[in-house]
Design a protein around this motif. Structure first.
Motif, PDB file in Angstrom:
ATOM      1  N   LEU A 151      14.395 -56.325 123.399  1.00  0.00           N
ATOM      2  CA  LEU A 151      14.357 -54.970 122.860  1.00  0.00           C
ATOM      3  C   LEU A 151      13.210 -54.812 121.874  1.00  0.00           C
ATOM      4  O   LEU A 151      12.503 -53.787 121.889  1.00  0.00           O
ATOM      5  CB  LEU A 151      15.688 -54.642 122.180  1.00  0.00           C
ATOM      6  N   ALA A 152      13.006 -55.825 121.022  1.00  0.00           N
ATOM      7  CA  ALA A 152      11.900 -55.768 120.058  1.00  0.00           C
ATOM      8  C   ALA A 152      10.559 -55.634 120.776  1.00  0.00           C
ATOM      9  O   ALA A 152       9.681 -54.875 120.338  1.00  0.00           O
ATOM     10  CB  ALA A 152      11.904 -57.021 119.181  1.00  0.00           C
ATOM     11  N   THR A 153      10.397 -56.350 121.868  1.00  0.00           N
ATOM     12  CA  THR A 153       9.158 -56.270 122.634  1.00  0.00           C
ATOM     13  C   THR A 153       8.965 -54.876 123.217  1.00  0.00           C
ATOM     14  O   THR A 153       7.864 -54.304 123.162  1.00  0.00           O
ATOM     15  CB  THR A 153       9.161 -57.325 123.751  1.00  0.00           C
ATOM     16  N   GLU A 154      10.045 -54.293 123.779  1.00  0.00           N
ATOM     17  CA  GLU A 154       9.963 -52.941 124.333  1.00  0.00           C
ATOM     18  C   GLU A 154       9.616 -51.923 123.246  1.00  0.00           C
ATOM     19  O   GLU A 154       8.736 -51.067 123.431  1.00  0.00           O
ATOM     20  CB  GLU A 154      11.306 -52.569 124.971  1.00  0.00           C
ATOM     21  N   LEU A 155      10.317 -52.012 122.112  1.00  0.00           N
ATOM     22  CA  LEU A 155      10.077 -51.058 121.047  1.00  0.00           C
ATOM     23  C   LEU A 155       8.708 -51.260 120.414  1.00  0.00           C
ATOM     24  O   LEU A 155       8.076 -50.294 119.958  1.00  0.00           O
ATOM     25  CB  LEU A 155      11.176 -51.175 119.983  1.00  0.00           C
ATOM     26  N   GLY A 156       8.232 -52.497 120.397  1.00  0.00           N
ATOM     27  CA  GLY A 156       6.889 -52.763 119.897  1.00  0.00           C
ATOM     28  C   GLY A 156       5.838 -52.058 120.727  1.00  0.00           C
ATOM     29  O   GLY A 156       4.865 -51.507 120.190  1.00  0.00           O
ATOM     30  N   ARG A 157       6.032 -52.044 122.036  1.00  0.00           N
ATOM     31  CA  ARG A 157       5.089 -51.364 122.915  1.00  0.00           C
ATOM     32  C   ARG A 157       5.098 -49.856 122.680  1.00  0.00           C
ATOM     33  O   ARG A 157       4.057 -49.200 122.744  1.00  0.00           O
ATOM     34  CB  ARG A 157       5.431 -51.661 124.374  1.00  0.00           C
ATOM     35  N   ALA A 158       6.273 -49.308 122.417  1.00  0.00           N
ATOM     36  CA  ALA A 158       6.380 -47.864 122.230  1.00  0.00           C
ATOM     37  C   ALA A 158       5.810 -47.402 120.896  1.00  0.00           C
ATOM     38  O   ALA A 158       5.348 -46.264 120.780  1.00  0.00           O
ATOM     39  CB  ALA A 158       7.840 -47.434 122.334  1.00  0.00           C
ATOM     40  N   THR A 159       5.844 -48.272 119.901  1.00  0.00           N
ATOM     41  CA  THR A 159       5.491 -47.868 118.537  1.00  0.00           C
ATOM     42  C   THR A 159       4.149 -48.405 118.065  1.00  0.00           C
ATOM     43  O   THR A 159       3.731 -48.127 116.937  1.00  0.00           O
ATOM     44  CB  THR A 159       6.577 -48.346 117.559  1.00  0.00           C
ATOM     45  N   GLY A 160       3.475 -49.198 118.902  1.00  0.00           N
ATOM     46  CA  GLY A 160       2.218 -49.807 118.482  1.00  0.00           C
ATOM     47  C   GLY A 160       2.414 -50.965 117.532  1.00  0.00           C
ATOM     48  O   GLY A 160       1.498 -51.337 116.788  1.00  0.00           O
ATOM     49  N   LEU A 161       3.596 -51.554 117.559  1.00  0.00           N
ATOM     50  CA  LEU A 161       3.924 -52.659 116.655  1.00  0.00           C
ATOM     51  C   LEU A 161       4.152 -53.951 117.440  1.00  0.00           C
ATOM     52  O   LEU A 161       5.049 -54.737 117.145  1.00  0.00           O
ATOM     53  CB  LEU A 161       5.171 -52.302 115.838  1.00  0.00           C
ATOM     54  N   GLU A 162       3.297 -54.174 118.440  1.00  0.00           N
ATOM     55  CA  GLU A 162       3.443 -55.380 119.255  1.00  0.00           C
ATOM     56  C   GLU A 162       3.308 -56.647 118.420  1.00  0.00           C
ATOM     57  O   GLU A 162       4.041 -57.621 118.631  1.00  0.00           O
ATOM     58  CB  GLU A 162       2.402 -55.382 120.378  1.00  0.00           C
TER      59      GLU A 162
END
Length: 316
Positions: free
Chosen positions: A154-165
């Motif tokens: 989930l962190a990886t998915e949300l990182g992609r959406a928010t620019g916080l990879e």
């Protein structure tokens, strides 16, 4: 068997971290916005710029967003109107507003929050999936299913959406190192271990499967997880994380150690003192332990709490 299970866990986490780092490296080179996010239902959401004000509509999403340092300004809460205790202090430090309790949606609060990204989970008590159209009138809205993902995924998915990879990869690496350090400090009891969400007679009692998040974490710490018989499952849909078993099936478990979800050691007495379960190897061994009151769902914060509890119990 233990080595194979642990290796699968390590490979999954490493793959998520590497994928996140690669994505960040590519994105940071160009800082390409807008970005198109693929929702769990296959639809696409265009996110025009790096979010600065995120509304998390479900309490189950927020811990992972905080772990990757996402700019969460408001979040749904649990049905009791409270945030999860394992990250509540962090939320207060970040001045995260409590938008509404699970099961209720306040559209006026959505507008007042002025989000530039809204995140919705597709399943669970906190799902507001039926409000997607209304949310998308306010801001870009993405749909994920945190019930189907580990917190790392989930962190990886949300990182992609928010620019916080980069932040997502760092949180995963930090957690992985925390688990590895704990494993070096504990002495694992002999035999296998099982994981049970104990509800007692007349109810389903979910038993953790080796591929589930709780079993994966304990495997990474060195425990050999007993696999429940899939034929015991009482739900219509199969699950990768738990077998929902009738109470009577618990007597067929063989593991020498039992971990109970949602409770600490004091509340584990109900299992230890159940006369029907008196002949279980773990009960006879006196090795029935609570995984902690926040262990019902693993995120970055509750996962570390579980690890700390294991070190306190089995530290050498």
């Amino acid at each position: 068997m233990r080595i194979a299970t642990t290796s699968r866990f390590a490979m999954r986490i490493a793959t998520a971290a590497i994928a996140s780092l690669l994505f960040w490296s590519q994105a940071s080179a160009t800082e390409t916005w807008p970005r198109s996010f693929t929702n769990i239902d296959g639809s696409q959401t265009e996110i025009p710029a790096k979010p600065k004000r995120i509304l998390s509509t479900s309490v189950t999403l927020t811990g992972t967003l905080l772990a990757i340092k996402a700019p969460v300004v408001a979040s749904g809460s649990a049905a009791n109107g409270q945030f999860f205790a394992q990250w509540e202090k962090v939320a207060k430090e970040k001045n995260v507003d409590n938008a509404w309790p699970a099961g209720k949606v306040d559209l006026e609060a959505v507008y007042a929050t002025e989000p530039d990204l809204i995140i919705v989970t597709a399943s669970g008590a906190g799902s507001t999936r039926d409000q997607l159209a209304a949310f998308r009138q306010v801001a870009p809205t993405i749909l994920v299913d945190d019930g189907a993902l580990s917190w790392q995924e989930l962190a990886t998915e949300l990182g992609r959406a928010t620019g916080l990879e980069e932040e997502a990869a760092a949180s995963i690496a930090d957690f992985d190192a925390y688990v590895a350090a704990a494993r070096a400090r504990i002495e694992i009891p002999a035999g296998k271990a099982n994981i049970i969400s104990f509800n007692g007679a007349g109810q389903s009692n979910p038993i953790g499967r080796p591929g589930g998040p709780h079993a994966s974490l304990l495997s990474a710490l060195g425990f050999d997880i007993e696999a429940p018989d899939p034929a015991w499952h009482t739900q219509a849909a199969s699950r990768d994380d738990f077998v929902w078993a009738d109470y009577e099936r618990l007597v067929d478990l063989k593991a020498e150690t039992t971990f109970l979800l949602r409770v600490d050691d004091s509340k584990a007495a109900a299992f230890r003192n159940d006369p029907v379960l008196a002949n279980l190897p773990s009960v006879k061994n006196g090795q029935v332990f609570g995984l902690g009151i926040h262990s019902f769902r693993i995120d970055y914060y509750s996962g570390k709490e579980i690890v700390d509890g294991i070190v306190s119990r089995f530290g050498n």
